[in-house]
Design a protein around this motif. Structure first.
Motif, PDB file in Angstrom:
ATOM      1  N   LEU A 150      37.039  37.526  21.798  1.00  0.00           N
ATOM      2  CA  LEU A 150      36.981  37.386  23.254  1.00  0.00           C
ATOM      3  C   LEU A 150      36.645  38.697  23.958  1.00  0.00           C
ATOM      4  O   LEU A 150      35.873  38.723  24.904  1.00  0.00           O
ATOM      5  CB  LEU A 150      38.350  36.919  23.764  1.00  0.00           C
ATOM      6  N   GLY A 151      37.288  39.791  23.475  1.00  0.00           N
ATOM      7  CA  GLY A 151      37.154  41.082  24.157  1.00  0.00           C
ATOM      8  C   GLY A 151      35.713  41.498  24.380  1.00  0.00           C
ATOM      9  O   GLY A 151      35.273  41.662  25.529  1.00  0.00           O
ATOM     10  N   VAL A 208      34.213  51.372  30.709  1.00  0.00           N
ATOM     11  CA  VAL A 208      34.529  49.979  31.064  1.00  0.00           C
ATOM     12  C   VAL A 208      34.632  49.147  29.787  1.00  0.00           C
ATOM     13  O   VAL A 208      35.559  48.348  29.612  1.00  0.00           O
ATOM     14  CB  VAL A 208      33.446  49.386  32.006  1.00  0.00           C
ATOM     15  N   LEU A 256      29.525  43.684  37.054  1.00  0.00           N
ATOM     16  CA  LEU A 256      29.766  44.942  37.776  1.00  0.00           C
ATOM     17  C   LEU A 256      28.456  45.587  38.231  1.00  0.00           C
ATOM     18  O   LEU A 256      28.410  46.290  39.229  1.00  0.00           O
ATOM     19  CB  LEU A 256      30.542  45.925  36.894  1.00  0.00           C
ATOM     20  N   ARG A 289      37.873  49.852  28.090  1.00  0.00           N
ATOM     21  CA  ARG A 289      39.013  49.291  28.814  1.00  0.00           C
ATOM     22  C   ARG A 289      39.108  47.782  28.598  1.00  0.00           C
ATOM     23  O   ARG A 289      40.187  47.223  28.476  1.00  0.00           O
ATOM     24  CB  ARG A 289      38.842  49.595  30.312  1.00  0.00           C
ATOM     25  N   VAL A 290      37.960  47.140  28.546  1.00  0.00           N
ATOM     26  CA  VAL A 290      37.961  45.677  28.449  1.00  0.00           C
ATOM     27  C   VAL A 290      38.136  45.215  27.004  1.00  0.00           C
ATOM     28  O   VAL A 290      38.919  44.310  26.720  1.00  0.00           O
ATOM     29  CB  VAL A 290      36.660  45.109  29.055  1.00  0.00           C
ATOM     30  N   PRO A 342      30.626  55.914  32.492  1.00  0.00           N
ATOM     31  CA  PRO A 342      31.418  54.850  33.118  1.00  0.00           C
ATOM     32  C   PRO A 342      31.234  53.486  32.464  1.00  0.00           C
ATOM     33  O   PRO A 342      32.186  52.712  32.366  1.00  0.00           O
ATOM     34  CB  PRO A 342      30.914  54.843  34.567  1.00  0.00           C
ATOM     35  N   SER A 363      32.938  39.845  24.126  1.00  0.00           N
ATOM     36  CA  SER A 363      32.156  38.877  24.890  1.00  0.00           C
ATOM     37  C   SER A 363      32.480  38.971  26.387  1.00  0.00           C
ATOM     38  O   SER A 363      31.573  38.996  27.238  1.00  0.00           O
ATOM     39  CB  SER A 363      32.486  37.485  24.357  1.00  0.00           C
ATOM     40  N   LEU A 364      33.770  39.051  26.699  1.00  0.00           N
ATOM     41  CA  LEU A 364      34.158  39.174  28.102  1.00  0.00           C
ATOM     42  C   LEU A 364      33.713  40.495  28.704  1.00  0.00           C
ATOM     43  O   LEU A 364      33.324  40.569  29.868  1.00  0.00           O
ATOM     44  CB  LEU A 364      35.678  39.064  28.209  1.00  0.00           C
ATOM     45  N   ARG A 421      46.460  49.433  22.521  1.00  0.00           N
ATOM     46  CA  ARG A 421      47.187  48.155  22.547  1.00  0.00           C
ATOM     47  C   ARG A 421      48.698  48.344  22.655  1.00  0.00           C
ATOM     48  O   ARG A 421      49.413  47.450  23.105  1.00  0.00           O
ATOM     49  CB  ARG A 421      46.867  47.366  21.277  1.00  0.00           C
ATOM     50  N   SER A 429      30.165  40.287  29.743  1.00  0.00           N
ATOM     51  CA  SER A 429      30.041  39.489  30.976  1.00  0.00           C
ATOM     52  C   SER A 429      30.487  40.309  32.179  1.00  0.00           C
ATOM     53  O   SER A 429      29.870  40.272  33.246  1.00  0.00           O
ATOM     54  CB  SER A 429      30.909  38.230  30.891  1.00  0.00           C
ATOM     55  N   LEU A 430      31.559  41.056  31.981  1.00  0.00           N
ATOM     56  CA  LEU A 430      32.093  41.854  33.078  1.00  0.00           C
ATOM     57  C   LEU A 430      31.123  42.973  33.471  1.00  0.00           C
ATOM     58  O   LEU A 430      30.867  43.206  34.661  1.00  0.00           O
ATOM     59  CB  LEU A 430      33.437  42.444  32.642  1.00  0.00           C
ATOM     60  N   ARG A 449      44.401  53.024  27.886  1.00  0.00           N
ATOM     61  CA  ARG A 449      45.583  52.902  27.029  1.00  0.00           C
ATOM     62  C   ARG A 449      45.219  52.058  25.816  1.00  0.00           C
ATOM     63  O   ARG A 449      44.341  51.193  25.904  1.00  0.00           O
ATOM     64  CB  ARG A 449      46.736  52.236  27.783  1.00  0.00           C
TER      65      ARG A 449
END
Lengths: 445, 221
Positions: A213-214, A127, A225, A130-131, A123, A216-217, A406, A220-221, A404
């Motif tokens: 960004l991807g 994640v 979570l 996906r992010v 999982p 790094s974000l 891009r 953080s996400l 999915r």
């Protein structure tokens, strides 16, 4: 029709059917086992009591015990904590994820139930996918490498997975004998597999370019979570202590002694469960993998029936009678073992092939035969996604994540997507098995 | 990849976060990280490109651009309203607010989380952040939580006149019959204003559906 022909026919048909009808596999193998017992009884090869007495119950005890141990670590939130740390260590890059999660799954699978570990680690990987965004190729190689790393980890130690556990419990090899040979061989194969997988991915951004960004974000996400998920040290500490004591006992106690590895596992896990009695009782009642136990029990019954008919001995003797050198006979056996495992999966293949290996081990150094067989079975279980239990689990978790790319195309991880990864990994591990066998024979002469 | 393409590619990521952290919490997380890495132009792009799909993100990005910053969660008023309650059923998900509430409520107060959401959610992961403290409650059994000392708490996303914006989950369980079964139906505003764009993902209800509405000290008109 003779009893041997009938019994081998039932075994082969059952193995083929359970691979084909994976969702009905318990029904298939239990039917096959029951029919085998009936044939044995009718042909005077033994009744059900005699066949059940030949079942290696110690293997089942080991499997159940180690499964429960993994469940205690799940309750202590060990895998979730490790997965989050691995995510940060990987920096959410394509190459980093393959490297960190691949090595992580290898280590975890060497010591514990790889299905449980995968169920909790995947999982986090999904994640990140996906992010950060993921391509079909990256998903196939990353997930494929994790599945293969699980297989290699399972083959690395005598407690990692069913084939090695079977060797240990039969007394075919001692704990240290197996570990000292299989660990370096599987580690070498892992290095090659991960190197190929890493090279299959595009490298990260240019030096000096803005931090993407991807990734790094995503980190953080992930941190958010799992923000309050902490290791339960009061549970994990004593359980880790019990596990360490089990390892020491496995290493020090002689394989042929009165206290076998299954008894060590039994007592060790009971001790670990007693750390938190209410939790221990709940885990025993609710978390034992009855499906796996029944599946293996049915397989053992069929193999015992075939063994009583003398077929395995005949196959082994036919292999030895081939006009080939012993080394070439072993190479041929390993190739067949790999391919058969690819079709029938690791558990059934190992249970049947070990009977033939025992005949080969009379002519060749036993340790070489058994370890190279475990490696060949590992190669076979990495050939197709359906050959190892970790594969279908990874497939279903990925489907559920509904990833999915891009362009909005769905990311799939099924039989077809795994094939390129599986072929490469099969070749790498099979070559390792054959190389190990030839080297072992050469050095023993 | 241009800044616009980079921001647009974060749609799935925002959805993932919104599902398990909440719309407001994820909006602040994204705005703060994008501001850190791409500066104000990044936040503007976030507002203009993803804000149309996620109105809370539009609101938070706008507030950030006008100098607003995330404020610590003040749970005191809600905790006071819930004093003496035996069971609290939470409808919706906002991670920071839930964390604060769990810490503020006494351990003998049972906390349930309604497991109904339009976005995909790994409920095991959500609940693993509150082991043994927050229970999953299915939509079909939420009335087992009813009682004279039970309350429903839902997160709200701004108020316009006498109408509040809530998640559709609240509409699934609110109504005259439910109103009589729980001591309180409390709304807890997590945004402090109404999104300027069409409030997709949210629905509008009369504030009178709630017995109490707790709002931040500074509400935007």
């Amino acid at each position: 029709m003779t009893a041997p022909a009938l019994l081998i026919g039932i075994l082969v048909l059952t193995l083929a059917l359970q691979a084909w009808l994976a969702r009905r596999r318990l029904l298939v193998v239990l039917t096959g086992a029951g029919t085998s017992v009936l044939v044995c009884a009718l042909y005077g090869l033994g009744d059900s009591r005699a066949l059940l007495a030949d079942v290696p119950w110690d293997v089942l005890v080991l499997l159940v015990s180690l499964g429960l141990l993994s469940e205690i670590f799940v309750e202590a939130r060990l895998f979730a904590v490790l997965a989050v740390r691995a995510a940060h260590a990987s920096r959410a890059s394509a190459r980093g994820m393959i490297l960190i999660f691949g090595v992580g799954m290898y280590v975890v699978s060497a010591l514990m139930n790889n299905l449980t570990a995968l169920l909790l680690v995947l999982p986090v990987v999904l994640v990140l996918f996906r992010v950060v965004g993921v391509t079909q190729r990256q998903a196939a190689w990353t997930l494929g490498t994790l599945v293969v790393a699980c297989n290699l980890g399972g083959a690395a130690t005598p407690i990692g997975d069913f084939p090695a556990i079977l060797l240990l419990s039969r007394g075919s090899m001692g704990f240290v004998d197996y570990l000292s040979r299989a660990l370096p061989a599987t580690a070498a194969a892992l290095v090659v597999v991960i190197s190929i997988a890493v090279l299959s991915q595009r490298s990260g951004g240019r030096p000096g370019a803005a931090k993407p960004l991807g990734p790094s974000l995503s980190l953080s996400l992930v941190r958010e979570l799992y923000r309050n998920v902490r290791l339960d040290r009061r549970l994990a500490g004593p359980v880790a202590g019990a596990f360490a004591a089990m390892m020491v006992a496995w290493v020090l106690l002689p394989a042929s002694g009165a206290v076998g590895p299954e008894l060590v596992a039994w007592l060790g896990v009971v001790l670990a469960l007693a750390v938190r009695p209410a939790l221990g009782e709940r885990l025993i009642r609710q978390r034992i993998d009855v499906e796996a136990v029944l599946f293996l029990l049915a397989l053992f019954v069929m193999v015992v029936a075939v063994r009583r008919s003398g077929v395995f001995g005949d196959i082994g003797r036919a292999l030895i009678a081939l006009p080939l050198s012993p080394a070439a006979q072993l190479v041929l056996f390993l190739l067949l073992a790999g391919l058969l495992t690819g079709v029938f999966s690791a558990g059934p293949a190992m249970a049947a092939l070990l009977e033939v290996a025992a005949i080969l081990a009379q002519e060749l150094p036993p340790n070489v035969v058994y370890v190279s067989l475990a490696l060949a079975v590992c190669a076979g279980s990495s050939l197709f996604l359906t050959a190892a239990t970790a594969g279908p689990l990874a497939q279903s978790l990925t489907e559920r994540a509904a990833l999915r790319d891009r362009d909005g195309e769905p990311i799939l991880f099924g039989f077809r997507q795994f094939v390129p990864v599986g072929l490469v990994c099969f070749a790498v591990i099979e070559v390792t098995a054959i190389g190990y066998a030839l080297l072992g024979i050469a050095t023993s002469e | 990849m241009t800044l616009g393409e980079e921001i647009a590619s974060l749609r799935d990521a925002f959805e993932q976060g919104a599902g398990e952290l909440g719309f407001a919490d994820t909006a602040w997380l994204f705005v703060e990280r994008v501001a850190e890495l791409r500066g104000e132009p990044g936040v503007v792009a976030l507002r203009d490109l993803l804000g149309q799909t996620f109105p809370t993100l539009h609101f938070v990005a706008s507030r950030y651009l006008s100098g607003g910053r995330r404020e610590p969660v003040d749970v005191s008023e809600v905790a006071e309203l819930l004093r003496g309650t035996r069971r609290v059923l939470i409808v919706g998900l906002e991670a920071a607010h839930l964390d604060a509430l769990v810490l503020a409520l006494p351990r003998e107060t049972r906390i349930g989380l309604l497991t109904y959401r339009l976005l995909p959610v790994d409920w095991d992961r959500v609940l693993s952040n509150h082991p043994g403290r927050v229970e999953a409650v299915d939509l079909t059994v939420f009335q087992t939580w009813a009682g004279a000392r039970s309350a429903i708490l839902t997160f709200t996303y701004g108020r316009r006149a006498e109408r509040v914006y809530v998640l559709p989950a609240f509409a699934r369980i609110s109504g005259a019959d439910v109103r009589t079964q729980f001591r309180d139906l409390i709304g807890w505003d997590v945004l402090g204003g109404v999104p300027a764009v069409y409030p997709r993902w949210l629905i509008e209800l009369p504030a009178s559906e709630l017995t109490r509405l707790v709002e931040p000290a500074h509400m935007e008109p």
